[in-house]
Design a protein around this motif. Structure first.
Motif, short mmCIF file in Angstrom:
data_model
loop_
_atom_site.label_atom_id
_atom_site.label_comp_id
_atom_site.label_asym_id
_atom_site.label_seq_id
_atom_site.Cartn_x
_atom_site.Cartn_y
_atom_site.Cartn_z
N ALA A 65 -17.34 -28.62 -15.05
CA ALA A 65 -18.78 -28.59 -15.32
C ALA A 65 -19.49 -27.61 -14.39
CB ALA A 65 -19.36 -29.99 -15.15
N ILE A 66 -19.08 -27.56 -13.15
CA ILE A 66 -19.74 -26.67 -12.20
C ILE A 66 -19.43 -25.21 -12.51
CG2 ILE A 66 -18.03 -26.42 -10.33
CD1 ILE A 66 -20.24 -27.16 -8.36
N MET A 67 -18.23 -24.95 -13.04
CA MET A 67 -17.88 -23.59 -13.45
C MET A 67 -18.72 -23.16 -14.64
SD MET A 67 -16.06 -21.79 -15.95
CE MET A 67 -14.97 -23.02 -16.65
N LEU A 68 -18.82 -24.03 -15.66
CA LEU A 68 -19.62 -23.72 -16.83
C LEU A 68 -21.09 -23.56 -16.46
CD1 LEU A 68 -18.03 -26.23 -19.39
CD2 LEU A 68 -17.61 -23.77 -19.21
N THR A 69 -21.57 -24.39 -15.53
CA THR A 69 -22.97 -24.32 -15.12
C THR A 69 -23.27 -23.00 -14.43
OG1 THR A 69 -23.05 -26.72 -14.83
CG2 THR A 69 -24.74 -25.43 -13.72
N ALA A 70 -22.40 -22.59 -13.51
CA ALA A 70 -22.64 -21.34 -12.78
C ALA A 70 -22.69 -20.14 -13.72
CB ALA A 70 -21.54 -21.14 -11.74
N ILE A 71 -21.77 -20.11 -14.68
CA ILE A 71 -21.74 -18.98 -15.60
C ILE A 71 -22.94 -19.04 -16.56
CG2 ILE A 71 -20.46 -17.92 -17.50
CD1 ILE A 71 -17.90 -18.68 -16.06
N ALA A 72 -23.29 -20.25 -17.01
CA ALA A 72 -24.39 -20.38 -17.97
C ALA A 72 -25.74 -20.09 -17.31
CB ALA A 72 -24.39 -21.78 -18.57
N SER A 73 -26.02 -20.68 -16.16
CA SER A 73 -27.34 -20.53 -15.53
C SER A 73 -27.46 -19.22 -14.76
CB SER A 73 -27.61 -21.72 -14.61
OG SER A 73 -26.65 -21.78 -13.56
N VAL A 74 -26.56 -18.99 -13.82
CA VAL A 74 -26.62 -17.76 -13.02
C VAL A 74 -26.34 -16.54 -13.90
CG1 VAL A 74 -25.65 -16.53 -11.03
CG2 VAL A 74 -25.94 -19.01 -10.93
N GLY A 75 -25.37 -16.67 -14.82
CA GLY A 75 -25.06 -15.56 -15.71
C GLY A 75 -26.23 -15.19 -16.60
N ALA A 76 -26.94 -16.19 -17.11
CA ALA A 76 -28.10 -15.92 -17.96
C ALA A 76 -29.21 -15.24 -17.16
CB ALA A 76 -28.60 -17.23 -18.57
N ALA A 78 -28.76 -13.38 -14.57
CA ALA A 78 -28.31 -12.02 -14.29
C ALA A 78 -28.54 -11.12 -15.50
CB ALA A 78 -26.83 -12.03 -13.90
N ARG A 79 -28.28 -11.62 -16.71
CA ARG A 79 -28.48 -10.82 -17.91
C ARG A 79 -29.96 -10.52 -18.16
NH1 ARG A 79 -24.45 -9.80 -21.13
NH2 ARG A 79 -25.85 -9.49 -22.93
N HIS A 80 -30.83 -11.40 -17.69
CA HIS A 80 -32.27 -11.14 -17.82
C HIS A 80 -32.81 -10.36 -16.62
CE1 HIS A 80 -32.06 -14.75 -20.61
NE2 HIS A 80 -32.58 -13.77 -21.37
N LEU A 81 -31.89 -9.88 -15.77
CA LEU A 81 -32.22 -9.03 -14.62
C LEU A 81 -33.09 -9.72 -13.56
CD1 LEU A 81 -32.98 -5.69 -16.51
CD2 LEU A 81 -30.82 -6.48 -15.54
N GLU A 82 -33.15 -11.06 -13.61
CA GLU A 82 -33.92 -11.78 -12.60
C GLU A 82 -33.25 -11.68 -11.23
OE1 GLU A 82 -35.84 -15.65 -14.34
OE2 GLU A 82 -33.95 -15.33 -15.39
N SER A 293 -20.39 -14.04 -12.44
CA SER A 293 -21.63 -14.16 -13.19
C SER A 293 -22.89 -13.63 -12.51
CB SER A 293 -21.86 -15.63 -13.56
OG SER A 293 -21.97 -16.42 -12.38
N HIS A 294 -22.88 -13.38 -11.21
CA HIS A 294 -24.15 -13.11 -10.54
C HIS A 294 -24.65 -11.68 -10.69
CE1 HIS A 294 -23.13 -10.69 -6.88
NE2 HIS A 294 -21.92 -11.16 -7.13
N LYS A 295 -23.82 -10.78 -11.24
CA LYS A 295 -24.27 -9.39 -11.45
C LYS A 295 -24.22 -9.05 -12.93
CE LYS A 295 -23.86 -6.82 -7.19
NZ LYS A 295 -23.36 -5.57 -6.57
N TYR A 296 -25.24 -8.33 -13.36
CA TYR A 296 -25.30 -7.90 -14.76
C TYR A 296 -24.37 -6.71 -14.96
CZ TYR A 296 -26.96 -5.72 -19.01
OH TYR A 296 -27.02 -5.14 -20.26
N LYS A 297 -23.54 -6.79 -16.00
CA LYS A 297 -22.64 -5.69 -16.33
C LYS A 297 -22.84 -5.32 -17.78
CE LYS A 297 -19.08 -7.31 -13.09
NZ LYS A 297 -17.69 -7.80 -12.97
N ARG A 298 -23.06 -4.05 -18.03
CA ARG A 298 -23.22 -3.59 -19.40
C ARG A 298 -21.91 -3.78 -20.17
NH1 ARG A 298 -26.67 2.09 -19.17
NH2 ARG A 298 -28.60 1.17 -18.34
N GLY A 299 -22.04 -4.24 -21.36
CA GLY A 299 -20.85 -4.46 -22.18
C GLY A 299 -20.20 -5.80 -21.93
N GLY A 300 -20.59 -6.45 -20.84
CA GLY A 300 -20.03 -7.77 -20.56
C GLY A 300 -20.84 -8.85 -21.25
N SER A 301 -20.23 -9.92 -21.63
CA SER A 301 -20.92 -11.02 -22.31
C SER A 301 -20.59 -12.34 -21.65
CB SER A 301 -20.52 -11.06 -23.79
OG SER A 301 -19.13 -11.33 -23.91
#
Length: 359
Positions: A65-76, A78-82, A293-301
């Motif tokens: 759950a903590i792995m999914l949470t980190a990727i979902a919240s922090v990853g999102a 990062a994708r919004h450039l916050e 997940s903490h950095k935005y990467k182009r082409g990454g999803s």
């Protein structure tokens, strides 16, 4: 400060939702898989079973759950450039991610608390409810013994014709106390019972051996031998016969008893160390997830990050189980068997995180 609170709150909400969802799915799958057993039991037993199973389920699903949470919240974010905006404002990656890392430390501490203070009792009640008649015949939980000797310590030896671990009562028993390797007293009783905090003997003889060789004997109807034997009822027959039902102190005491009896203690020693290492899984998993997940990467999803995270997490679980098995079988030292998976993946996770900071 506002961003740290925002990041922390966003992570916490996602963790709660994902954890609840994971627990619900786990319970549904387990219920369906054991439907035949539940048809033979009442709904009150089913409810009590899952109520006691809940802490263990939370303990099991938390790292995923903590792995999914980190990727979902922090990853999102990062994708919004916050998060990138905070980096651009001059904050270091470590400072930005510190609230999430501290959350991982707190969750790890809570899992250690659950493992020690809640799981032993809950697992004991759960296993008692789930035990079927077939399981009792195949792998019976020992609750009574007949005609056996128990070596309590270097200064006490016990003989029982019969002893019941549930009622904590025995019949036709003898107790020999020793001092400096020589008998100092012997008690022979028709029955024995554990009352409050000490052993009480009924209807028997007490014999005392003096250093000069003289022997004195006296008959008794009731005799409290106090704590001079150093033996507790659970030392003779422990109702909690698996490590899942024991806390750290109980496992440590069981190791001492097994060593006095000359039995192999590697399994219990490994499980003792795993009591401390098991909760660390959540923190190590979080570190690996943040590195992805903490950095935005182009082409990454996010799906790409989820895939890598799942592979890392489940391979981590496999290495942990292999290490524990190797520790229990004596291939590795018990402490190494319990910690080797965390050492390997902790090192990998830190290396991935530090590398992501530099990129």
């Amino acid at each position: 400060m506002k961003f740290s609170f925002y990041l922390f709150w966003n992570f916490l909400k996602s963790f709660a939702l994902i954890s609840i969802g994971s627990v619900v799915v786990f319970v549904i799958i387990d219920f369906v898989g054991n439907i035949k057993m539940w048809l033979l039991k009442g709904m009150d037993q089913v409810a009590e079973y899952y109520l006691n199973y809940l802490p263990y389920i939370i303990y099991l699903v938390s790292p995923v759950a903590i792995m999914l949470t980190a990727i979902a919240s922090v990853g999102a974010m990062a994708r919004h450039l916050e998060i990138s905006a905070m980096y651009g404002a001059g904050r270091s990656p470590f400072r930005v991610l510190l609230p999430v890392l501290m959350s991982g430390v707190v969750i790890t501490g809570l899992l250690l608390f659950i493992s020690e203070m809640i799981l032993p009792d809950a697992n004991f009640r759960r296993l008692e409810i789930a035990e079927t008649r077939i399981e009792q015949r195949k792998n019976p939980r020992i609750k009574e013994k007949h005609q056996f000797v128990y070596i309590g310590s270097d200064h006490s030896d016990w003989y029982f014709k019969y002893y019941n671990g549930v009622t904590k009562k025995g019949e036709r028993m003898s107790l020999v106390l020793q001092r400096d390797g020589k008998p100092s007293a012997r008690y022979d009783a028709r029955s024995i019972e554990w009352q409050d905090t000490s052993w009480v003997l009924f209807d028997g003889w007490a014999r005392f051996f003096a250093l000069d060789g003289n022997l004195t004997a006296q008959k008794f109807q009731k005799l409290d031998v106090g704590k001079q034997t150093g033996v507790l009822p659970e030392d003779i027959i422990n109702e909690r016969q698996s490590h899942e039902e024991m806390g750290i102190r109980q496992i440590s005491r069981r190791i001492e008893i097994l060593k006095r009896s000359g039995e192999d203690t590697k399994k219990m020693e490994t499980q003792l160390h795993f009591k401390f290492s098991g909760p660390v899984t959540a923190l190590v998993t979080l570190i690996m997830a943040l590195s992805l997940s903490h950095k935005y990467k182009r082409g990454g999803s996010l799906s790409h990050q989820f895939g890598i995270g799942i592979i890392l997490t489940f391979s981590y679980y496999i290495v942990i189980r292999v290490g524990v098995q190797m520790g229990e079988n004596g291939i590795l030292e018990p402490w190494m068997g319990a910690w080797i998976g965390h050492i390997i993946y902790g090192t990998v996770g830190l290396a991935m995180l530090l590398r992501s900071f530099r990129l």
